[in-house]
Design an enzyme around this catalytic site. Sequence first.
Site, PDB file in Angstrom:
ATOM      1  N   SER A 171       0.862  -1.192   0.000  1.00  0.00           N
ATOM      2  CA  SER A 171       0.000   0.000   0.000  1.00  0.00           C
ATOM      3  C   SER A 171       0.891   1.233   0.000  1.00  0.00           C
ATOM      4  CB  SER A 171      -0.857   0.000   1.281  1.00  0.00           C
ATOM      5  OG  SER A 171      -1.389   1.287   1.528  1.00  0.00           O
ATOM      6  N   TYR A 223      -1.408  -0.570  10.436  1.00  0.00           N
ATOM      7  CA  TYR A 223      -1.653  -0.910   9.027  1.00  0.00           C
ATOM      8  C   TYR A 223      -0.395  -0.635   8.190  1.00  0.00           C
ATOM      9  CZ  TYR A 223      -3.886  -1.021   4.441  1.00  0.00           C
ATOM     10  OH  TYR A 223      -4.212  -1.320   3.141  1.00  0.00           O
TER      11      TYR A 223
END
Length: 257
Positions: free
Chosen positions: A141, A154
Site C-alpha cells: 500500500s 496498518y
Amino acid sequence: MRLKDKVAIITGSGSGIGRATALRFASEGAHVIVNDINQEHGEETVQLIKENGGSASFILADVTNPQDVQALTDNVIGEFKKIDILFNNAGISNVGRLDEVEPDVWDKVMSVNVKGVYLLSKYIVKHMMEQKNGCIINMSSCAAEMGLAQRALYSATKGAVLSLTKAMQVDYAPYNIRVNALLPGTIYTPFVENYLKTSYSDPEVAIEGIKKRQLSGDLGLPEDVANAALFLASDEAKFMMGSPLYIDGGVVFGKNA
Ligand SMILES: NC(=O)c1ccc[n+]([C@@H]2O[C@H](COP(=O)([O-])OP(=O)(O)OC[C@H]3O[C@@H](n4cnc5c(N)ncnc54)[C@H](O)[C@@H]3O)[C@@H](O)[C@H]2O)c1
C-alpha cells in the site's frame, strides 16, 4: 488473452480489489482460484466470472491458518498440476494511533496482512520452484511509503510486505519466479466505504479530503488496481522484478500541498 491457460490464485477475492482482479484475470483466459474466508462472497465472485464466460472455482481458506493454506495448495496442484500466479491480496485495515492499538488487534492485523503473505508464498513457491516458473504479486500500500495519520499498525504491515517482496525476489529469481508489489492509494472498495461510514458523520466530506491528497480528481477504483495486477501477472512485465508499482492518483510522488 494475456493469461491464457494460466492458473491463478487470488486471496481475499470475495470483495473489492481481489474480486475485480479475479474478473479481469478470468477475462484474459486464466482459470482463477477464488479464495476468501467469506464463502458467500467468494462464491458470488465465481458466479460473476462464469456469467462472463470465464473459468473459476472457490476454495474456502483462512490465509492465517497453515492447515487451510496447505490444503488449498494441495487441492489446486491435485487438480491443475501447476500454479502460475499467486496474488496475495487478502488484508484487513486498522485505524488509530499506535497507543490506541490493543495487543490482540496488533496480532490479528499482522497475522492477516503479513503472515498470510508468508504462508501462501511458503507453500506455493515450492511448486513454482519445481516448475521453474511463477509470478507472485504481494499487496502492499502507499501507506508503506508515507506517514499517514492514524495508520501505524496498518502501515507497519504494508511496509513488511514491501520488504518481504524484495527479499523474496532475490531468493527466487534463480527459479524464474518474479515477485512484485502493488501499492494502491485510496481505492473505493467495501473496505474503504465501511471505514468512511463508521469514522465520519459525512462520508462525502471525507471523500473530498481523500481527493485533496491526490493529484487526480477521481477516486481510485478496484479496476484500476486489477489492471496493474494484470500487467504484473502477464509476460509484458517480464523485466519487473522486486518492484513496487504505485496506483495512487499521484499521492506518493505528487504531493501538491
Ligand atoms: N481499498 C484501498 O484503499 C486499499 C489501498 C491499499 C491497499 N489495499 C489492500 O488491498 C487488499 C484488498 O483490499 P480491499 O479494499 O479490496 O478490501 P475488501 O475488504 O473489500 O476485501 C478483502 C477481502 O479479504 C478477505 N479476507 C479477510 N481476511 C481474510 C483471511 N484471513 N483469509 C482469507 N480472506 C480474508 C475478506 O473477507 C474480503 O473479502 C488489502 O490487502 C488492502 O490492505 C487496499
